[in-house]
Design a protein around this motif. Structure first.
Motif, short mmCIF file in Angstrom:
data_model
loop_
_atom_site.label_atom_id
_atom_site.label_comp_id
_atom_site.label_asym_id
_atom_site.label_seq_id
_atom_site.Cartn_x
_atom_site.Cartn_y
_atom_site.Cartn_z
N GLY A 40 0.80 -1.22 0.00
CA GLY A 40 0.00 0.00 0.00
C GLY A 40 0.84 1.27 0.00
N LYS A 41 0.20 2.35 -0.42
CA LYS A 41 0.82 3.68 -0.41
C LYS A 41 -0.16 4.69 0.15
CE LYS A 41 3.73 2.99 -4.54
NZ LYS A 41 4.06 3.51 -5.89
N GLY A 42 0.37 5.72 0.77
CA GLY A 42 -0.48 6.78 1.29
C GLY A 42 0.35 8.00 1.60
N ASN A 43 -0.15 8.84 2.49
CA ASN A 43 0.55 10.05 2.91
C ASN A 43 0.52 10.14 4.43
OD1 ASN A 43 1.13 11.51 0.26
ND2 ASN A 43 -1.06 11.12 0.11
N LEU A 44 1.58 10.72 4.97
CA LEU A 44 1.72 10.81 6.42
C LEU A 44 0.68 11.76 7.00
CD1 LEU A 44 3.41 9.99 8.90
CD2 LEU A 44 4.82 12.02 8.47
N LEU A 45 -0.09 11.26 7.96
CA LEU A 45 -1.08 12.06 8.65
C LEU A 45 -0.53 12.59 9.96
CD1 LEU A 45 -4.01 13.11 8.84
CD2 LEU A 45 -4.62 10.93 9.91
N ASN A 46 0.18 11.70 10.70
CA ASN A 46 0.73 12.10 11.99
C ASN A 46 1.82 11.11 12.38
OD1 ASN A 46 0.50 11.89 15.27
ND2 ASN A 46 0.20 13.97 14.53
N LEU A 47 2.84 11.62 13.10
CA LEU A 47 3.94 10.78 13.57
C LEU A 47 4.40 11.27 14.92
CD1 LEU A 47 6.25 8.66 13.16
CD2 LEU A 47 7.53 10.47 12.00
N ASN A 48 4.47 10.35 15.90
CA ASN A 48 5.11 10.67 17.17
C ASN A 48 6.00 9.50 17.56
OD1 ASN A 48 3.45 8.70 18.53
ND2 ASN A 48 1.82 10.22 18.72
N ALA A 49 6.45 9.46 18.79
CA ALA A 49 7.40 8.43 19.20
C ALA A 49 6.80 7.03 19.20
CB ALA A 49 7.94 8.75 20.59
N ASP A 50 5.48 6.90 19.26
CA ASP A 50 4.85 5.59 19.38
C ASP A 50 3.97 5.20 18.18
OD1 ASP A 50 5.81 5.09 22.04
OD2 ASP A 50 4.37 6.57 22.74
N ILE A 51 3.37 6.17 17.53
CA ILE A 51 2.33 5.87 16.53
C ILE A 51 2.61 6.57 15.20
CG2 ILE A 51 -0.13 6.05 15.97
CD1 ILE A 51 0.36 4.09 18.16
N ILE A 52 2.39 5.84 14.11
CA ILE A 52 2.36 6.43 12.78
C ILE A 52 0.93 6.35 12.27
CG2 ILE A 52 3.13 6.20 10.37
CD1 ILE A 52 5.66 4.89 11.39
N LYS A 53 0.42 7.49 11.75
CA LYS A 53 -0.91 7.50 11.13
C LYS A 53 -0.76 7.86 9.66
CE LYS A 53 -3.42 8.77 15.36
NZ LYS A 53 -4.35 9.73 15.98
N VAL A 54 -1.36 7.03 8.82
CA VAL A 54 -1.26 7.20 7.37
C VAL A 54 -2.67 7.40 6.80
CG1 VAL A 54 -0.48 6.15 5.20
CG2 VAL A 54 0.75 5.66 7.34
N LYS A 55 -2.80 8.33 5.88
CA LYS A 55 -4.08 8.53 5.21
C LYS A 55 -3.94 8.15 3.74
CE LYS A 55 -3.25 13.41 4.13
NZ LYS A 55 -3.74 14.80 4.27
N GLY A 56 -5.06 7.76 3.12
CA GLY A 56 -5.04 7.39 1.72
C GLY A 56 -6.45 7.04 1.24
N SER A 57 -6.54 6.55 0.02
CA SER A 57 -7.85 6.22 -0.54
C SER A 57 -8.00 4.73 -0.83
CB SER A 57 -8.09 7.01 -1.83
OG SER A 57 -7.07 6.75 -2.77
N ASN A 58 -6.89 4.00 -0.78
CA ASN A 58 -6.95 2.56 -1.06
C ASN A 58 -5.89 1.82 -0.24
OD1 ASN A 58 -7.88 0.21 -2.28
ND2 ASN A 58 -6.48 0.41 -4.02
N LEU A 59 -5.93 2.06 1.07
CA LEU A 59 -4.95 1.43 1.96
C LEU A 59 -5.32 -0.02 2.24
CD1 LEU A 59 -4.50 4.37 4.52
CD2 LEU A 59 -2.92 3.70 2.70
N PRO A 60 -4.33 -0.86 2.58
CA PRO A 60 -4.65 -2.26 2.87
C PRO A 60 -5.44 -2.39 4.17
CG PRO A 60 -2.35 -1.78 3.40
CD PRO A 60 -2.88 -0.56 2.69
N ILE A 61 -6.45 -3.22 4.16
CA ILE A 61 -7.24 -3.49 5.36
C ILE A 61 -6.64 -4.71 6.05
CG2 ILE A 61 -9.54 -4.08 6.24
CD1 ILE A 61 -10.71 -2.63 3.83
#
Length: 213
Positions: free
Chosen positions: A19-40
């Motif tokens: 999958g591919k997307g764009n970075l929504l948020n990043l901190n020391a513990d969590i990465i959040k990715v946004k997109g339109s066809n991300l893997p479930i």
């Protein structure tokens, strides 16, 4: 304004792109990715996430899924590889001044003993800086200050590793000191902002030289 729109690639445990997307948020513990066809994916699934920074390089994270839908993926960071550098670091002269947020010496926070402490950034690179100060600093002192660029501000932490003593010519008495520092605990996002500042500052310096010809 700083561009925070970053490409993200998601891989399975076998390094297969899923999958591919764009970075929504990043901190020391969590990465959040946004997109339109991300893997479930199921919760706790192991994935590898790469974040592509325009200037500094590629950050690679080993993660476990917390939430995965078609348009958002949240993953817990298990570990991170060293940054894969894309370009060599720049070093440029600067004329920036900042108030110190904290000063730690020999493991003790002594900030209250240094009222209105300031530093002047004489040059800056992605890995460190050369500064002067209105107070004397020692080797291994650790300082923090809020680096500001355009509408972005974040706390930088630096350790003093070198003292350059500047002497008067006649007589040869100590005039002042400059301090070489290295940055500590700098996330890739901070590196990206500083790198953008360095490139823009370098272009400004070239422009000034050209206009003086």
């Amino acid at each position: 304004m700083i561009d925070v729109y970053r490409t993200v690639k998601i891989y399975d445990e076998d390094n297969k792109l899923i999958g591919k997307g764009n970075l929504l948020n990043l901190n020391a513990d969590i990465i959040k990715v946004k997109g339109s066809n991300l893997p479930i994916l199921s919760s706790n699934t192991k994935v590898i996430i790469e974040i592509y920074y325009e200037f500094s390089g590629i950050a690679r994270y080993y993660c476990r899924i917390r939430l995965a839908t078609n348009n958002q993926l949240n993953a817990h960071i298990v570990k991170k590889d060293p940054l894969i550098e894309r370009r060599n670091s720049l070093k440029v002269r600067t004329d920036l001044s900042y108030s110190i947020e904290s000063l730690v010496r020999n493991g003790e926070n002594i900030t209250k003993e240094f009222k209105n402490m300031k530093i002047n950034l004489l040059n800056l690179s992605i890995g460190g800086m050369l500064i002067s100060s209105n107070y004397e600093l020692y080797i291994n002192d650790i300082i923090t200050f809020n680096f500001k660029y355009e509408k972005t501000s974040f706390l930088l932490k630096a350790k003093v590793i070198r003292i350059d003593k500047i002497l008067d010519d006649n007589p040869k008495h100590l005039s002042f000191c400059n301090y070489g520092c290295i940055f500590e605990e700098m996330p890739p996002y901070f590196e990206e902002i500083i790198t953008q500042y360095l490139y823009i500052r370098q272009l400004e310096m070239y422009k000034d030289r050209w206009e003086q010809l």
